[in-house]
Every structure is written in C-alpha cells, then in structure tokens.
Design an enzyme around this catalytic site. Structure first.
Site, PDB file in Angstrom:
ATOM      1  N   LYS A  83       2.052   1.988  -3.582  1.00 48.49           N
ATOM      2  CA  LYS A  83       0.980   2.018  -4.595  1.00 48.49           C
ATOM      3  C   LYS A  83       0.813   3.467  -5.056  1.00 48.49           C
ATOM      4  O   LYS A  83      -0.122   4.170  -4.652  1.00 48.49           O
ATOM      5  CB  LYS A  83      -0.318   1.483  -3.965  1.00 48.49           C
ATOM      6  N   GLY A 136      -3.565  -7.448  -4.776  1.00 50.67           N
ATOM      7  CA  GLY A 136      -4.460  -6.384  -5.214  1.00 50.67           C
ATOM      8  C   GLY A 136      -3.726  -5.111  -5.598  1.00 50.67           C
ATOM      9  O   GLY A 136      -4.102  -4.426  -6.550  1.00 50.67           O
ATOM     10  N   LYS A 195     -11.662  -1.734 -12.210  1.00 50.68           N
ATOM     11  CA  LYS A 195     -11.010  -0.522 -11.691  1.00 50.68           C
ATOM     12  C   LYS A 195      -9.517  -0.686 -11.493  1.00 50.68           C
ATOM     13  O   LYS A 195      -9.043  -1.728 -11.044  1.00 50.68           O
ATOM     14  CB  LYS A 195     -11.646  -0.150 -10.351  1.00 50.68           C
ATOM     15  N   GLU A 203       0.810  -1.216   0.000  1.00 51.36           N
ATOM     16  CA  GLU A 203       0.000   0.000   0.000  1.00 51.36           C
ATOM     17  C   GLU A 203       0.851   1.277   0.000  1.00 51.36           C
ATOM     18  O   GLU A 203       0.439   2.294  -0.553  1.00 51.36           O
ATOM     19  CB  GLU A 203      -0.928  -0.038   1.228  1.00 51.36           C
ATOM     20  N   HIS A 229     -17.043   0.542   2.311  1.00 53.23           N
ATOM     21  CA  HIS A 229     -16.076   1.428   1.648  1.00 53.23           C
ATOM     22  C   HIS A 229     -16.510   2.890   1.733  1.00 53.23           C
ATOM     23  O   HIS A 229     -16.206   3.687   0.851  1.00 53.23           O
ATOM     24  CB  HIS A 229     -15.889   1.014   0.181  1.00 53.23           C
ATOM     25  N   MET A 234      -2.308  -5.617  -9.026  1.00 56.11           N
ATOM     26  CA  MET A 234      -3.390  -5.620 -10.030  1.00 56.11           C
ATOM     27  C   MET A 234      -3.792  -4.178 -10.366  1.00 56.11           C
ATOM     28  O   MET A 234      -3.964  -3.818 -11.527  1.00 56.11           O
ATOM     29  CB  MET A 234      -4.646  -6.337  -9.489  1.00 56.11           C
TER      30      MET A 234
END
Ligand SMILES: NC(=O)c1ccc[n+]([C@@H]2O[C@H](COP(=O)([O-])OP(=O)(O)OC[C@H]3O[C@@H](n4cnc5c(N)ncnc54)[C@H](O)[C@@H]3O)[C@@H](O)[C@H]2O)c1
Ligand SMILES: [Zn+2]
Length: 417
Positions: free
Chosen positions: A115, A145, A182, A112, A295, A148
């Site tokens: 990213k 993730g 997304k 994270e 979310h 991706m």
C-alpha cells in the site's frame, strides 16, 4: 479587499466592471488582495447490490457512467485485487464481456506492505496508457480496503480528479474503507501518510464476496463494526454479543435464518452508523471524531507489527486498551469492560499485544496529537454505546492500563490464550 463571489472578466480586459453574484463592483487598481470563496457539493451513493456479476445485473456497468461515447465503444479501466482475481476473475471478465464493455483489467497484489505510492504510480501509468476518458469511464476498484484506498488516491490524482466506483470485497471494505471519503497510502513508515479526500461516485456492496474471505479477515472487519457498536450503538453491540461467532462462521452469507437476519441487521447498523458520523464531517474539520475510536495508538502499533497484525486487529488492541482506560476512570463498569473483552475474544480478535510497550505507546500518542492539532482528543467509551473525549491522559495512566490489559487480554487467535 474584495470578497469575490462570482468572478467573470469581460472581454479578457483587465479594466472595466466585473459582475459579482449580488451586483457590480468596480475594478480598482488599489485592490491587491482577493479572497475566493466557493463550495463544492458532494454527493455519493452507497448501495447494497448482491450478486453484482449475475446475469441481468447492469448495476456496475451503469454506475457513474457518463454519456455514451461518440465511438459507441464502451470501456472501463478496472483495478482488481490479485486474490479476488484468482477467486472471482472469471465471473468478472464474463460480466464485462456479456455487456459489451471493453474492460482493461489491472491486477494488483494489494496488501498492507504494497500500500504505497509506487503501487499507486504504477496504476496511474496504466490508466494513462489506456487513455482513460474521465468524463465517461469511471475507474472501477474491486478489492479490499487496501485497494479502495490506493485506487481512491489514484482517482484523486489522475487529471486532478477522476471519478471512480468501488466494489469492496472484504468486510472492512464493506463497512468502512468502501463507504467514506478518505484515500491513502503508507509512506515513510507511517500509516496512510499520503492521502486525499475523494469519495467514489458509487459504492456497490455485494456481500457474496465475503464467502471467500477467510475467518481471520472476517474478524478483522468485525473489529471496525465493534468500534461503531462501542461508541454509538448499544443495539449493535448486543447483536455482536449474541451472534458474533455465528457471523464469523457464516461469513455474512445467511446460511441459517438467524444468521441471515443478524448479518443483514449488523451490516445495516454498521454502515448507517458510520455514514451518520461521516456525513456532517466529511472533510474532518471537526477533530473530535468518534469514529477515530480505536485509531489513536493503532496506526503506530499496526505499522510496527506489520505484517503480523491486521488493521482491525491493531484497532481492537487499541480498543481493549482504551476500554481499560475508560474503566479505570469510572466511565465503564467492570461488567461492561468484561463483556467487551469477551466479545473481542469470541470473534477471534486480539485484546493485547506484546508491542504495547510504554515508549511505543507514548510515541503513538505523540503522533496522533500532532494529527489532531496539538490535542489528544482521545475518544473513550462511556458505558457501551456512547463516547466522550479526553485530553489529559498521562504516560503513567497508560502504563497502568496496559499492565491491567495484559492480564485481561489475549494475543492473536493463533497465539497464546
Ligand atoms: N479509507 C478508509 O476510511 C479506511 C477505513 C478502514 C480501513 N481502511 C484501510 O483498509 C485496509 C484494510 O482493509 P482490508 O482488511 O480489506 O485489507 P486488504 O485490502 O489487504 O484485504 C485483505 C486480504 O484479503 C484479500 N481479499 C480481498 N477480497 C477477498 C475476497 N473476496 N476473498 C478472498 N480474499 C480477499 C486481499 O487480497 C488481502 O490479501 C487498511 O489499509 C486500512 O488502513 C481504510
Ligand atoms: Zn480503521
């Protein structure tokens, strides 16, 4: 004003007749506005494909491949998560070698905190250096993730759109980040602030990768599965309630017969449920999305906690809060609220976090409202397995719900219980 349906100018001249889909319309000097309407069909495949790198399997080299190159040389640009490289890199290299594919591996420390656009730009520079042929050489992304999302963004930017193939290697990747459209990177302290819609041509789901994922990251993925269960699939919830610990224990590897059966059912329910929601609303024109459950507050919580809370953990804290909100509104019974918290705890997920301060939650909601075109459109569970949307949640209501949540909830598995 004309609506141009099909526009072809004859002989490159600015005068004369232009052929439209339904007939002819005349060129006129009076026209000073054109509206172009077109449609872009989208088709992509998500397929289970265990033991992807085993002998004899051609699925990955065939995935999304264009016509054979004139040179006869088959090449691929493969973006690989650094941890996956350590654990599975040899098998991956062997695979391409066996199939006579010249693979350029771009190993990325994906998490994270990396990213971001710099990571995306670095990958793009390497792709450019490789001289990728976008019609024949789909980019291959192998990782979690984060990878991706980053590679999806890279694919959508490089030459205005380059096909790619996804091989998700975490549970979040398999059931969520690897199956939708997304892409994104964090920017300016905000979660996924830069992104596009660019689905992979093919996603190959190989659950054997999960054998090397640690328990915490299995729990992280189970949070997104719980999301689907809570808002649309009571049967999936029952599976998690009955076998959550077993899934965590066996990491979806089917060590026991029951474990194998449950793992298979849970993955199928979760992926099917997700795609059922995504397909009719792939570009998110409809802003009341039930898959946004969990979310609403979590993007802000996750970025503030970074790196303490994983994505699914932040989502779970949000789901715990909104379950309490729903209970206080009479949408969820006390028994069901307690069942939800119990499942969260049994799969090692946090259901509260000290970051849940009223000011931060107000800020989080404000940011989400901006994202949802000025309305809260807050998904709330209705019982277990159904959803409703509300627009009238107040700061006082949130504060009262958080106070109650703090007595019911627990912090991350390693913390106080
Ligand atoms: N695009 C979407 O629709 C969508 C949906 C859900 C989540 N996401 C994004 O996905 C991200 C979370 O994904 P994640 O949880 O996979 O995080 P991640 O990609 O950071 O992976 C988690 C960790 O597991 C490691 N790892 C990956 N595969 C492994 C394997 N097989 N064995 C051992 N270690 C492995 C990674 O190196 C990393 O350290 C978030 O950024 C979130 O925003 C996107
Ligand atoms: Zn998510």
């Amino acid at each position: 004003m004309f609506s141009v349906q099909s526009f072809r100018q004859r002989g490159g001249k600015a005068a004369g007749a232009v052929q439209a889909g339904a007939g002819l319309f005349a060129y006129s000097r009076q026209v000073d506005s054109w509206v172009v309407t077109t449609q872009k069909p989208v088709r992509y495949e998500v397929r289970f494909c265990d033991d992807l790198f085993a002998r004899g399997s051609r699925d990955l080299v065939d995935a999304g491949a264009g016509p054979a190159p004139a040179t006869g040389r088959s090449r691929r640009f493969v973006v690989l998560d650094a941890n996956v490289d350590l654990l599975h890199g040899d098998a991956i290299r062997d695979y391409f070698e066996r199939h006579g594919v010249e693979a350029r591996l771009c190993v990325v420390a994906a998490n994270e905190t990396t990213k971001d656009f710099e990571t995306a730009a670095r990958i793009i520079a390497e792709i450019d250096d490789f001289g990728l042929d976008r019609r024949r050489e789909p980019i291959i992304a192998i990782g979690g993730g984060v990878l991706m999302d980053v590679v999806g963004l890279v694919g959508s930017l490089y030459r205005r759109g380059t096909p790619f193939v996804r091989v998700p290697t975490t549970l979040i990747g398999l059931v969520d980040a690897g199956v939708g459209a997304k892409t994104g990177v964090n920017f300016n302290g905000h979660k996924n602030r830069l992104g596009t819609y660019h689905p992979a041509e093919v996603t190959l789901l190989d659950r054997t990768f999960l054998s090397t994922v640690d328990r915490r990251h299995i729990g992280n993925g189970l949070a997104e599965i719980l999301k689907i269960a809570l808002i649309k699939d009571a049967e999936l919830f029952d599976l998690l309630e009955g076998h959550g610990e077993l899934l965590l224990e066996e990491k979806f590897q089917g060590v026991t017969a029951v474990g194998a059966q449950v793992a298979d059912a849970v993955l199928r329910h979760a992926i099917h449920g997700m795609l059922e929601e995504l397909q009719p609303n792939l570009w998110e024109a409809e802003l009341e999305r039930c898959v946004d459950y969990g979310h609403t507050f979590s993007p802000t919580i996750e970025m503030h906690a970074l790196p303490a809370l994983l994505h699914g953990e932040a989502v779970c804290v949000d789901m715990a809060l909104t379950t309490v909100l729903a209970h206080r509104r009479g949408l969820v019974t006390t028994t069901d609220r307690d069942r939800v918290f119990s499942v969260m705890h049994r799969i090692g997920l946090p259901s509260w976090d000290p970051l849940l301060e009223p000011e931060l939650l107000a800020k989080a909601l404000e940011d989400t409202v901006r994202h949802r075109d000025g309305m809260q459109r807050l998904p709330l569970p209705v019982g277990i397995g159904d959803v409703g949307f509300v627009n009238d949640v107040t700061a006082e209501e949130i504060a009262a719900a958080v106070a109650e949540q703090s007595t019911l909830g627990r912090v991350k598995a390693t913390g106080v219980v």
